[in-house]
Design a protein around this motif. Sequence first.
Motif, mmCIF file in Angstrom:
data_model
loop_
_atom_site.group_PDB
_atom_site.id
_atom_site.type_symbol
_atom_site.label_atom_id
_atom_site.label_comp_id
_atom_site.label_asym_id
_atom_site.label_seq_id
_atom_site.Cartn_x
_atom_site.Cartn_y
_atom_site.Cartn_z
ATOM 1 N N ARG A 71 0.826 -1.209 0.000
ATOM 2 C CA ARG A 71 0.000 0.000 0.000
ATOM 3 C C ARG A 71 0.862 1.261 0.000
ATOM 4 N NH1 ARG A 71 -2.811 -2.930 3.969
ATOM 5 N NH2 ARG A 71 -1.891 -1.608 5.587
ATOM 6 N N ASP A 72 1.878 1.259 0.856
ATOM 7 C CA ASP A 72 2.743 2.440 0.957
ATOM 8 C C ASP A 72 3.482 2.693 -0.347
ATOM 9 O OD1 ASP A 72 1.925 2.715 3.560
ATOM 10 O OD2 ASP A 72 3.762 1.903 4.455
ATOM 11 N N THR A 73 3.943 1.601 -0.977
ATOM 12 C CA THR A 73 4.656 1.742 -2.244
ATOM 13 C C THR A 73 3.741 2.285 -3.329
ATOM 14 O OG1 THR A 73 6.179 -0.059 -1.713
ATOM 15 C CG2 THR A 73 5.929 0.507 -4.039
ATOM 16 N N MET A 74 2.522 1.765 -3.392
ATOM 17 C CA MET A 74 1.576 2.254 -4.382
ATOM 18 C C MET A 74 1.316 3.748 -4.180
ATOM 19 S SD MET A 74 -0.270 1.679 -7.038
ATOM 20 C CE MET A 74 -0.410 -0.114 -7.170
ATOM 21 N N GLU A 75 1.135 4.160 -2.942
ATOM 22 C CA GLU A 75 0.891 5.575 -2.661
ATOM 23 C C GLU A 75 2.089 6.433 -3.054
ATOM 24 O OE1 GLU A 75 -1.944 6.940 -1.950
ATOM 25 O OE2 GLU A 75 -2.857 4.947 -1.922
ATOM 26 N N ALA A 76 3.298 5.910 -2.829
ATOM 27 C CA ALA A 76 4.504 6.652 -3.200
ATOM 28 C C ALA A 76 4.604 6.827 -4.707
ATOM 29 C CB ALA A 76 5.746 5.938 -2.664
ATOM 30 N N PHE A 77 4.261 5.783 -5.456
ATOM 31 C CA PHE A 77 4.289 5.893 -6.919
ATOM 32 C C PHE A 77 3.160 6.795 -7.424
ATOM 33 C CE2 PHE A 77 7.190 2.289 -6.844
ATOM 34 C CZ PHE A 77 7.996 2.537 -7.939
ATOM 35 N N VAL A 78 2.003 6.733 -6.790
ATOM 36 C CA VAL A 78 0.906 7.633 -7.165
ATOM 37 C C VAL A 78 1.339 9.080 -6.961
ATOM 38 C CG1 VAL A 78 -1.389 8.455 -6.493
ATOM 39 C CG2 VAL A 78 -0.972 6.003 -6.786
ATOM 40 N N THR A 79 1.944 9.353 -5.815
ATOM 41 C CA THR A 79 2.426 10.714 -5.530
ATOM 42 C C THR A 79 3.462 11.138 -6.548
ATOM 43 O OG1 THR A 79 2.006 10.461 -3.154
ATOM 44 C CG2 THR A 79 3.584 12.155 -3.819
ATOM 45 N N MET A 80 4.340 10.221 -6.940
ATOM 46 C CA MET A 80 5.352 10.548 -7.945
ATOM 47 C C MET A 80 4.698 10.957 -9.261
ATOM 48 S SD MET A 80 8.109 8.028 -9.842
ATOM 49 C CE MET A 80 6.767 7.318 -10.818
ATOM 50 N N ILE A 81 3.717 10.185 -9.715
ATOM 51 C CA ILE A 81 3.035 10.502 -10.973
ATOM 52 C C ILE A 81 2.329 11.848 -10.871
ATOM 53 C CG2 ILE A 81 1.120 9.832 -12.485
ATOM 54 C CD1 ILE A 81 1.876 6.920 -11.946
ATOM 55 N N GLN A 82 1.629 12.071 -9.780
ATOM 56 C CA GLN A 82 0.904 13.333 -9.609
ATOM 57 C C GLN A 82 1.866 14.512 -9.559
ATOM 58 O OE1 GLN A 82 -1.343 12.268 -6.071
ATOM 59 N NE2 GLN A 82 -3.197 11.906 -7.277
ATOM 60 N N THR A 83 3.015 14.324 -8.931
ATOM 61 C CA THR A 83 4.011 15.398 -8.850
ATOM 62 C C THR A 83 4.624 15.678 -10.210
ATOM 63 O OG1 THR A 83 4.545 14.824 -6.551
ATOM 64 C CG2 THR A 83 6.163 16.124 -7.755
ATOM 65 N N LEU A 84 4.991 14.624 -10.932
ATOM 66 C CA LEU A 84 5.590 14.808 -12.255
ATOM 67 C C LEU A 84 4.620 15.476 -13.227
ATOM 68 C CD1 LEU A 84 7.504 11.416 -12.730
ATOM 69 C CD2 LEU A 84 8.489 13.669 -12.259
ATOM 70 N N CYS A 85 3.331 15.241 -13.023
ATOM 71 C CA CYS A 85 2.320 15.806 -13.929
ATOM 72 C C CYS A 85 1.748 17.128 -13.425
ATOM 73 C CB CYS A 85 1.180 14.802 -14.126
ATOM 74 S SG CYS A 85 1.690 13.289 -14.976
ATOM 75 N N ASP A 86 2.375 17.701 -12.414
ATOM 76 C CA ASP A 86 1.906 18.965 -11.868
ATOM 77 C C ASP A 86 2.881 20.084 -12.231
ATOM 78 O OD1 ASP A 86 0.404 20.811 -10.455
ATOM 79 O OD2 ASP A 86 1.347 20.333 -8.523
ATOM 80 N N THR A 87 3.056 20.279 -13.540
ATOM 81 C CA THR A 87 3.959 21.319 -14.039
ATOM 82 C C THR A 87 3.238 22.116 -15.120
ATOM 83 O OG1 THR A 87 4.865 19.898 -15.789
ATOM 84 C CG2 THR A 87 5.965 19.819 -13.642
ATOM 85 N N ASP A 88 3.856 23.213 -15.545
ATOM 86 C CA ASP A 88 3.241 24.060 -16.567
ATOM 87 C C ASP A 88 2.994 23.284 -17.857
ATOM 88 O OD1 ASP A 88 3.232 26.204 -14.859
ATOM 89 O OD2 ASP A 88 5.120 27.048 -15.604
ATOM 90 N N ALA A 89 3.976 22.418 -18.231
ATOM 91 C CA ALA A 89 3.824 21.656 -19.466
ATOM 92 C C ALA A 89 2.590 20.765 -19.405
ATOM 93 C CB ALA A 89 5.076 20.810 -19.718
ATOM 94 N N TRP A 90 2.329 20.179 -18.234
ATOM 95 C CA TRP A 90 1.176 19.299 -18.092
ATOM 96 C C TRP A 90 -0.121 20.085 -17.930
ATOM 97 C CZ3 TRP A 90 0.697 14.222 -18.908
ATOM 98 C CH2 TRP A 90 1.883 13.490 -19.044
ATOM 99 N N ARG A 91 -0.076 21.215 -17.264
ATOM 100 C CA ARG A 91 -1.293 22.004 -17.073
ATOM 101 C C ARG A 91 -1.813 22.540 -18.404
ATOM 102 N NH1 ARG A 91 1.983 24.546 -12.996
ATOM 103 N NH2 ARG A 91 1.826 23.321 -11.072
ATOM 104 N N ALA A 92 -0.907 22.660 -19.375
ATOM 105 C CA ALA A 92 -1.330 23.119 -20.702
ATOM 106 C C ALA A 92 -2.058 22.017 -21.461
ATOM 107 C CB ALA A 92 -0.113 23.579 -21.508
ATOM 108 N N VAL A 93 -1.927 20.787 -20.988
ATOM 109 C CA VAL A 93 -2.525 19.632 -21.659
ATOM 110 C C VAL A 93 -3.773 19.150 -20.947
ATOM 111 C CG1 VAL A 93 -2.144 17.215 -22.308
ATOM 112 C CG2 VAL A 93 -0.301 18.885 -22.573
ATOM 113 N N ARG A 94 -3.718 19.103 -19.623
ATOM 114 C CA ARG A 94 -4.799 18.541 -18.830
ATOM 115 C C ARG A 94 -5.642 19.645 -18.200
ATOM 116 N NH1 ARG A 94 -4.650 13.364 -17.517
ATOM 117 N NH2 ARG A 94 -5.892 13.823 -15.667
#
Length: 212
Positions: free
Chosen positions: A137-160
Amino acid sequence: MTTVTTVRHQHRAEATVNGDAVDFRQRLLDGLATSIVSDGYRNTTVADIVRRARTSRRTFYAHFSDKEACFVALLTDNNAQMIREISAAVDENAPWTSQVRQAVEAWIAFVESQPPITLSWIRDVPSLGTAARRLQRDTMEAFVTMIQTLCDTDAWRAVRSGPVSRQLAIMLLGGLRELTASTVEDGGRISDITELAVQACVALLGPARSHD
């Protein structure tokens, strides 16, 4: 001997003891990793671990309560390193599709460096005890947080139109884990799944749809 000199000697002694503890712990983790690669987790015993680590059972039990605790520690360190390497591989200034490729290629490169460990993480952990399930569970949450963090940038906000949801991140991770595991089990080359994995991740992480 002055008080200052005594304190300095105590600090050096403590540092040596702590350094030795870290060294023995790492040797035991390396011993388990080597045994998993050679014989698989289920066929590995504490005796195998200490033999490969060139230490004693007494030292093993000074660090871990049992084989499963050692396994959980190994995978905790391993997954944390995987997250660091994936995060470091992504250039947030690159086009978003390039970022997806960078992340997927980093995932695959890490798995290729130790396929049996990754397969053991995916296949063996679900059948173990409470500590291993907590790790999952902890590992899954850590990877989820990683994906959400990587996709929380200007480049991604222009897409999503919004952030990556936890549910979507879990779907992405589950698919990638299963594809990786089945490829390893079938004796295939993990690098062969690169293009399919990139295409799937681009489709899932691209412009948000109503289901996200």
